[in-house]
Design an enzyme around this catalytic site. Structure first.
Site, PDB file in Angstrom:
ATOM      1  N   CYS A  85       0.819  -1.210   0.000  1.00 23.60           N
ATOM      2  CA  CYS A  85       0.000   0.000   0.000  1.00 23.60           C
ATOM      3  C   CYS A  85       0.859   1.269   0.000  1.00 23.60           C
ATOM      4  O   CYS A  85       1.757   1.409   0.824  1.00 23.60           O
ATOM      5  CB  CYS A  85      -0.928  -0.013   1.204  1.00 23.60           C
ATOM      6  SG  CYS A  85      -2.127   1.321   1.136  1.00 23.60           S
TER       7      CYS A  85
ATOM      8  N   LYS B   3       2.358  -9.820  -0.276  1.00 22.04           N
ATOM      9  CA  LYS B   3       2.352  -9.030  -1.507  1.00 22.04           C
ATOM     10  C   LYS B   3       3.104  -7.740  -1.222  1.00 22.04           C
ATOM     11  O   LYS B   3       2.911  -7.130  -0.174  1.00 22.04           O
ATOM     12  CB  LYS B   3       0.918  -8.731  -1.917  1.00 22.04           C
ATOM     13  CG  LYS B   3       0.814  -7.825  -3.137  1.00 22.04           C
ATOM     14  CD  LYS B   3      -0.498  -8.043  -3.879  1.00 22.04           C
ATOM     15  CE  LYS B   3      -0.670  -7.063  -5.015  1.00 22.04           C
ATOM     16  NZ  LYS B   3      -1.100  -5.733  -4.525  1.00 22.04           N
TER      17      LYS B   3
ATOM     18  N   GLY C 116       1.033  -6.201 -12.100  1.00 18.94           N
ATOM     19  CA  GLY C 116       1.210  -4.867 -12.676  1.00 18.94           C
ATOM     20  C   GLY C 116       0.919  -4.843 -14.156  1.00 18.94           C
ATOM     21  O   GLY C 116       1.559  -5.553 -14.934  1.00 18.94           O
ATOM     22  N   ASP C 117      -0.107  -4.057 -14.528  1.00 21.14           N
ATOM     23  CA  ASP C 117      -0.431  -3.825 -15.939  1.00 21.14           C
ATOM     24  C   ASP C 117      -0.871  -5.068 -16.690  1.00 21.14           C
ATOM     25  O   ASP C 117      -0.512  -5.249 -17.855  1.00 21.14           O
ATOM     26  CB  ASP C 117       0.768  -3.192 -16.677  1.00 21.14           C
ATOM     27  CG  ASP C 117       1.094  -1.815 -16.148  1.00 21.14           C
ATOM     28  OD1 ASP C 117       0.227  -1.206 -15.501  1.00 21.14           O
ATOM     29  OD2 ASP C 117       2.225  -1.356 -16.370  1.00 21.14           O
TER      30      ASP C 117
ATOM     31  N   ARG D  31      -6.153  -3.527 -11.435  1.00 19.67           N
ATOM     32  CA  ARG D  31      -7.188  -2.700 -12.063  1.00 19.67           C
ATOM     33  C   ARG D  31      -7.818  -3.360 -13.281  1.00 19.67           C
ATOM     34  O   ARG D  31      -8.923  -2.991 -13.688  1.00 19.67           O
ATOM     35  CB  ARG D  31      -6.564  -1.344 -12.457  1.00 19.67           C
ATOM     36  CG  ARG D  31      -6.192  -0.494 -11.261  1.00 19.67           C
ATOM     37  CD  ARG D  31      -5.260   0.636 -11.663  1.00 19.67           C
ATOM     38  NE  ARG D  31      -3.980   0.108 -12.146  1.00 19.67           N
ATOM     39  CZ  ARG D  31      -3.005   0.847 -12.666  1.00 19.67           C
ATOM     40  NH1 ARG D  31      -3.170   2.140 -12.781  1.00 19.67           N
ATOM     41  NH2 ARG D  31      -1.884   0.283 -13.072  1.00 19.67           N
TER      42      ARG D  31
HETATM   43  C1  LIG Z   1      -8.321   1.349  -5.819  1.00 20.78           C
HETATM   44  C2  LIG Z   1      -7.268   0.292  -5.569  1.00 20.78           C
HETATM   45  C3  LIG Z   1      -7.304  -0.441  -4.374  1.00 20.78           C
HETATM   46  C4  LIG Z   1      -6.329  -1.410  -4.116  1.00 20.78           C
HETATM   47  N1  LIG Z   1      -6.399  -2.131  -2.951  1.00 20.78           N
HETATM   48  C5  LIG Z   1      -5.481  -3.097  -2.732  1.00 20.78           C
HETATM   49  C6  LIG Z   1      -5.521  -3.896  -1.558  1.00 20.78           C
HETATM   50  O1  LIG Z   1      -6.393  -3.742  -0.697  1.00 20.78           O
HETATM   51  N2  LIG Z   1      -4.579  -4.842  -1.406  1.00 20.78           N
HETATM   52  C7  LIG Z   1      -3.593  -5.046  -2.337  1.00 20.78           C
HETATM   53  O2  LIG Z   1      -2.753  -5.925  -2.153  1.00 20.78           O
HETATM   54  N3  LIG Z   1      -3.528  -4.312  -3.438  1.00 20.78           N
HETATM   55  C8  LIG Z   1      -4.447  -3.350  -3.661  1.00 20.78           C
HETATM   56  N4  LIG Z   1      -4.358  -2.610  -4.807  1.00 20.78           N
HETATM   57  C9  LIG Z   1      -3.232  -2.806  -5.723  1.00 20.78           C
HETATM   58  C10 LIG Z   1      -3.538  -3.846  -6.782  1.00 20.78           C
HETATM   59  O3  LIG Z   1      -3.756  -5.101  -6.184  1.00 20.78           O
HETATM   60  C11 LIG Z   1      -2.342  -3.975  -7.730  1.00 20.78           C
HETATM   61  O4  LIG Z   1      -1.202  -4.347  -6.993  1.00 20.78           O
HETATM   62  C12 LIG Z   1      -2.031  -2.693  -8.470  1.00 20.78           C
HETATM   63  O5  LIG Z   1      -3.202  -2.058  -8.906  1.00 20.78           O
HETATM   64  C13 LIG Z   1      -1.081  -2.958  -9.647  1.00 20.78           C
HETATM   65  O6  LIG Z   1      -1.659  -3.823 -10.581  1.00 20.78           O
HETATM   66  P1  LIG Z   1      -2.321  -3.236 -11.934  1.00 20.78           P
HETATM   67  O7  LIG Z   1      -1.264  -2.379 -12.609  1.00 20.78           O
HETATM   68  O8  LIG Z   1      -2.646  -4.477 -12.713  1.00 20.78           O
HETATM   69  O9  LIG Z   1      -3.520  -2.457 -11.518  1.00 20.78           O
HETATM   70  C14 LIG Z   1      -5.306  -1.630  -5.061  1.00 20.78           C
HETATM   71  C15 LIG Z   1      -5.287  -0.899  -6.265  1.00 20.78           C
HETATM   72  C16 LIG Z   1      -6.236   0.062  -6.522  1.00 20.78           C
HETATM   73  C17 LIG Z   1      -6.160   0.841  -7.815  1.00 20.78           C
END
Ligand SMILES: Cc1cc2nc3c(=O)[nH]c(=O)nc-3n(C[C@H](O)[C@H](O)[C@H](O)COP(=O)(O)O)c2cc1C
Length: 308
Positions: free
Chosen positions: A33, A75, A138-139, A162
């Protein structure tokens, strides 16, 4: 179930409750986070910088989880920023502590969700920890991205962020892709509308309140309808929908026969934020171990921090 905490005793107690009450099949610790209210108290992505604290939390959590045979994973991010990377050391400590897997989001905390994730760091971690499963994050916006990450980094699995916002069927697409099938779910507007309604119903159930459930579904509208033909005025009304009944009426105004829009519905979605210096406790970066004042702050922080 995912837990966030900054104090080994509290995290250990939380894991014990989950195990004793049989509330989870798998427990994950969140060291990713980047939000200021979390990192400025030493939590989330700031925490692995303090090797003693990180080790204490992971060891305690693994010990408690193992009593119930529950896998404990972590994580994390690459680090606080490019000058303060933590993922390799943290990964080794977690491995030595007995975690079932390690997941890496290929960004630093100060990147927030901006730019592109660094998959080469994920490959580096995969190589550094040949003896446990490593998951990459990621992505990943499509099943093809997931397959490409596995191929390019050698990870054992992927974590979706996302990419699933407004696309819960992404997980089915991933299963198909990993099983070698080219089948992908490409819903027309009518099917998306049905999914939105079902999602809203489930939120109402989960919150036990129609008002809370509907308030939550509003933020999903732009994600669900990304790329689809939906008028601006209708989009605005969907984004402020007050009840299930009104939602039903608004969804009925959509052209249910409108087909999947292709590329317009795909690609990046959700918030990226912009890079910013990570908020940290005072003197956090001076040493890899907690000083006395930080130790005292950590114990106190546990009393008034919620969420991660
Ligand atoms: C609004 C939001 C809330 C998230 N909440 C968490 C969470 O509670 N726990 C966690 O491990 N990752 C959380 N993430 C991170 C995602 O799990 C992920 O690691 C991050 O978005 C990168 O992946 P992406 O580029 O595919 O989105 C959150 C991401 C977003 C955008």
């Amino acid at each position: 179930m995912q837990l966030y905490g900054v104090d080994p005793a509290t995290v250990g107690a939380a894991v014990r409750i989950l195990v004793e009450e049989d509330r989870a099949d798998h427990i994950d610790l969140n060291f990713g986070c980047p939000v200021p209210k979390v990192t400025r108290r030493g939590g989330g992505a700031a925490l692995p910088w303090k090797l003693d604290l990180f080790t204490g939390i992971v060891q305690t959590a693994v010990r408690e989880a193992s009593k119930g045979g529950i896998p404990l994973t972590i994580k994390m991010r690459k680090g606080i920023d490019e000058d303060h990377l933590t993922f390799l050391e943290a990964g080794r400590i977690a491995r030595d502590s007995g975690v079932a897997a390690v997941a890496l989001h290929g960004r630093t905390a100060s990147q927030y969700y901006s730019g592109t994730a660094d998959w080469s760091a994920i490959a580096e971690l995969r190589n550094a920890l040949p003896d446990i499963p490593v998951l990459g994050n990621g992505d990943i916006w499509s099943a093809e991205d997931a397959v490409r990450m596995v191929r390019e980094t050698g990870v054992d699995g992927v974590v979706i962020g996302r990419g699933c916002q407004g696309r819960p069927w992404l997980f089915g697409d991933l299963m198909n892709a990993f099983e070698g099938s080219a089948e992908r779910h490409q819903p027309g507007l009518g099917q998306v509308a049905e999914t939105v309604y079902r999602h809203a119903e489930l939120l109402v159930d989960a919150f036990g309140s129609e008002m809370m459930g509907l308030r939550d579904i509003r933020k999903h509208m732009a994600w669900y309808f990304k790329g689809y033909v939906v008028g601006g005025e209708l989009r605005a009304r969907l984004a402020t929908v007050p009840t299930l009944e009104v939602l039903r009426g608004l969804l009925a105004e959509l052209d249910a026969d409108s087909p999947y829009p292709g590329a317009d519905a795909e690609g990046p979605r959700g918030r990226a934020g912009s890079p910013k210096k990570t908020s940290l406790p005072e003197h956090w970066l001076q040493s890899r171990r907690l000083n006395e004042a930080q130790q005292a702050d950590i114990s106190a922080a546990e009393l008034d921090v919620s969420g991660g």
